[in-house]
Design a protein around this motif. Sequence first.
Motif, short mmCIF file in Angstrom:
data_model
loop_
_atom_site.label_atom_id
_atom_site.label_comp_id
_atom_site.label_asym_id
_atom_site.label_seq_id
_atom_site.Cartn_x
_atom_site.Cartn_y
_atom_site.Cartn_z
N LEU A 66 0.81 -1.23 0.00
CA LEU A 66 0.00 0.00 0.00
C LEU A 66 0.85 1.28 0.00
O LEU A 66 0.57 2.20 -0.76
CB LEU A 66 -0.97 -0.01 1.18
N PRO A 67 1.90 1.40 0.83
CA PRO A 67 2.71 2.63 0.80
C PRO A 67 3.67 2.69 -0.38
O PRO A 67 4.33 3.70 -0.57
CB PRO A 67 3.46 2.59 2.13
N GLY A 68 3.79 1.60 -1.17
CA GLY A 68 4.54 1.73 -2.42
C GLY A 68 5.96 1.23 -2.43
O GLY A 68 6.85 1.94 -2.89
N ILE A 69 6.20 -0.02 -1.95
CA ILE A 69 7.53 -0.62 -2.15
C ILE A 69 7.74 -0.83 -3.64
O ILE A 69 6.80 -0.78 -4.44
CB ILE A 69 7.66 -1.95 -1.39
N GLY A 70 8.98 -1.10 -4.03
CA GLY A 70 9.24 -1.27 -5.46
C GLY A 70 8.86 -2.63 -5.99
O GLY A 70 8.21 -2.76 -7.03
N HIS A 71 9.26 -3.69 -5.28
CA HIS A 71 9.07 -5.05 -5.79
C HIS A 71 9.01 -6.02 -4.61
O HIS A 71 9.68 -5.83 -3.60
CB HIS A 71 10.23 -5.42 -6.72
N PHE A 72 8.23 -7.06 -4.76
CA PHE A 72 8.22 -8.12 -3.75
C PHE A 72 8.26 -9.49 -4.42
O PHE A 72 7.76 -9.67 -5.54
CB PHE A 72 7.01 -8.01 -2.82
N SER A 73 8.88 -10.43 -3.74
CA SER A 73 8.89 -11.83 -4.17
C SER A 73 8.38 -12.67 -3.01
O SER A 73 8.85 -12.52 -1.88
CB SER A 73 10.31 -12.28 -4.55
N ILE A 74 7.42 -13.55 -3.31
CA ILE A 74 6.93 -14.49 -2.30
C ILE A 74 7.55 -15.85 -2.60
O ILE A 74 7.30 -16.43 -3.66
CB ILE A 74 5.40 -14.60 -2.30
N LEU A 75 8.38 -16.31 -1.69
CA LEU A 75 9.07 -17.59 -1.86
C LEU A 75 8.32 -18.65 -1.07
O LEU A 75 8.36 -18.68 0.16
CB LEU A 75 10.51 -17.46 -1.36
N ASP A 76 7.58 -19.50 -1.79
CA ASP A 76 6.75 -20.49 -1.11
C ASP A 76 6.30 -21.54 -2.12
O ASP A 76 5.76 -21.20 -3.18
CB ASP A 76 5.53 -19.80 -0.50
N ALA A 77 6.52 -22.81 -1.79
CA ALA A 77 6.10 -23.91 -2.67
C ALA A 77 4.81 -24.56 -2.18
O ALA A 77 4.35 -25.54 -2.77
CB ALA A 77 7.21 -24.95 -2.75
N ALA A 78 4.22 -24.02 -1.11
CA ALA A 78 3.04 -24.65 -0.51
C ALA A 78 1.83 -24.59 -1.43
O ALA A 78 1.65 -23.65 -2.21
CB ALA A 78 2.71 -23.97 0.81
N ILE A 79 0.99 -25.61 -1.32
CA ILE A 79 -0.27 -25.68 -2.03
C ILE A 79 -1.38 -25.23 -1.09
O ILE A 79 -1.39 -25.59 0.09
CB ILE A 79 -0.54 -27.11 -2.55
N THR A 80 -2.31 -24.46 -1.60
CA THR A 80 -3.39 -23.91 -0.76
C THR A 80 -4.26 -25.02 -0.19
O THR A 80 -4.76 -25.88 -0.93
CB THR A 80 -4.28 -22.96 -1.58
N SER A 81 -4.41 -24.99 1.13
CA SER A 81 -5.25 -25.96 1.83
C SER A 81 -6.59 -25.32 2.17
O SER A 81 -6.73 -24.09 2.10
CB SER A 81 -4.55 -26.43 3.11
N PRO A 82 -7.59 -26.10 2.55
CA PRO A 82 -8.86 -25.52 3.01
C PRO A 82 -8.66 -24.55 4.18
O PRO A 82 -9.35 -23.53 4.26
CB PRO A 82 -9.69 -26.74 3.41
N ALA A 83 -7.71 -24.86 5.07
CA ALA A 83 -7.44 -23.96 6.19
C ALA A 83 -6.91 -22.62 5.71
O ALA A 83 -7.29 -21.55 6.21
CB ALA A 83 -6.45 -24.60 7.16
N ASP A 84 -6.03 -22.65 4.69
CA ASP A 84 -5.51 -21.41 4.11
C ASP A 84 -6.64 -20.58 3.51
O ASP A 84 -6.71 -19.36 3.70
CB ASP A 84 -4.49 -21.70 3.02
N ALA A 85 -7.51 -21.24 2.79
CA ALA A 85 -8.62 -20.53 2.14
C ALA A 85 -9.56 -19.90 3.16
O ALA A 85 -10.22 -18.90 2.86
CB ALA A 85 -9.40 -21.49 1.25
N GLY A 86 -9.58 -20.46 4.36
CA GLY A 86 -10.46 -19.93 5.39
C GLY A 86 -9.90 -18.77 6.18
O GLY A 86 -10.66 -17.99 6.76
N ASN A 87 -8.55 -18.64 6.24
CA ASN A 87 -7.99 -17.57 7.09
C ASN A 87 -7.18 -16.53 6.33
O ASN A 87 -6.73 -15.54 6.91
CB ASN A 87 -7.13 -18.18 8.21
#
Length: 538
Positions: A66-87
């Motif tokens: 929101l305040p305007g960083i230049g770039h972000f990388s999300i390093l994560d190989a996880a697969i979305t679980s039902p718990a992830d979708a809920g929270n």
Amino acid sequence: MTTIDSQNIEQATAAIAPSVPDDKTRRYDRQLRIWAASGQAALESSRILLVSSSATSTSILKNLVLPGIGHFSILDAAITSPADAGNNFFLNARESIGKPRAQEAVPLLRELNESVQGEAVLKDVKELLATEQGKDWISGFSIVIAHNLDKPTLEELSTLLWSNPNGPPLVTVRSAGFLAEFHIQYHEHCVSQSHSEVAPSLRITRPFPALLEWARSIDWKSIDPTDHGHLPFVVILVRLVDEWRKSHDGNLPKTMAEKKDFKKSILDLKIKVDEENFDEAEAQAWRVWSEPAIPSDIQALFSLSPLPSPSTSAPQRHGAFHALLDTLADFTQDAQGPGTLPLSASLPDMKSDTKSYVKLQNLYREWAEVERSKFKELFKKKHPQVAEAADPEEVDSFVKNSHHLRVLRGKPLGAFDKDHEALASSVGAAPRETATHLAISALTNLLARDSDASKVTADALKAEVVSIVGEGVDLPEELDAAIGEVARAPTADLPNMAAFLGGLVAQEAIKMITEQYVPLNGYCVVDLVDSWTGVVGA
């Protein structure tokens, strides 16, 4: 009156070009008032690595996008679980289940700010830590943030980033139910714009020539009564200090009796009962005997040695700051100088009329410019190569804020838990905060040995806490409550805790990136059961 002289309001204002702010200024207006254009530029040039795309991780990233960083990388190989979708609010609910979690989160995060670039890297951080190319990639970010990373991997990541003094800071976040903590690992953090609320010295006991001349020119007998009631308190105090020194062998008031006499001499000058400027001068008299030439915290920085450079080809990250600090020390010791820090042009509000206040303001501004020029000359003489490469705006900012400089020296992640003496001291000084930290540390250790969260029990956590602090340490009463919450929800990533942590961690990350304000030093502990935060291990 000529036609040119006689104009209506529309004619008079038509020639004035409207100052319309650009899109960026309109978008970031509020935050530009907080950290100015220099801070915004630092944000926009930053590259953020987020290890994990959990609810807490994406909440942190939201408050950076929101305040305007230049770039972000999300390093994560996880697969979305039902718990992830809920929270996790940055997933497409059921549609994201079974898909790469990081890849699903990136588009929704980028919708918050179209000027921010982002990517999902669908790899495990362990893969990257296993290769030199991967290590270089991780070390190339401005800051690295990891949430609930397993202990062995986190220690490897921490060791990599700590091995290079110029490496990026590592923000480690751990949460379990309604308890959490985060820590920032860095070698050194230098701040010239700390935005301290402590007012800089007004140089009342060491006045510059123009200020002293004004004070000495006052004729108490013939001064106009109106002017008398609008003299700024600074001028009144400078005049009385000058007179006091002449009658006291050059000394300032020292004893309680002398201080009372000095205050009485101020009030004795009043010719009207309602002269508030003299009342203000009496209230500000503490500056005469309590304002040091150089604040003790700044004096301590003069003896601080710079950290060693990682190599001859890579200069020390804050080398320019330390060169400026070295110049500042010489400036204060110059026999021909004021023996103080450079004058600040900032003045507090005071009882005065506009004419007198503006005159005083101009005097301070002009002399501050004189001393800033002297500082720059000394800087070029002492450190010619650094001065040539330095950003003039950074040098000006350093001089302007020289009364509020800060240098923080950090510790590697885990150093606090290895220091039994520090832990025992913290248990006594901050039992509640330390109890929560110990409970989370114990959970981390248990999950490192066995990732099955169902095996985490209150007894196992307490035994682990004892092994961390060592035998013979009285554990705080608050430990049982902390252990109870951790045992209840050892791996729960709750939306309300995620939202709260998102704001806290992003705020500290912004401080690190912009090098403005003073960031956390130690572990920030969060308890949303009883709604409190605290710091341990500083």
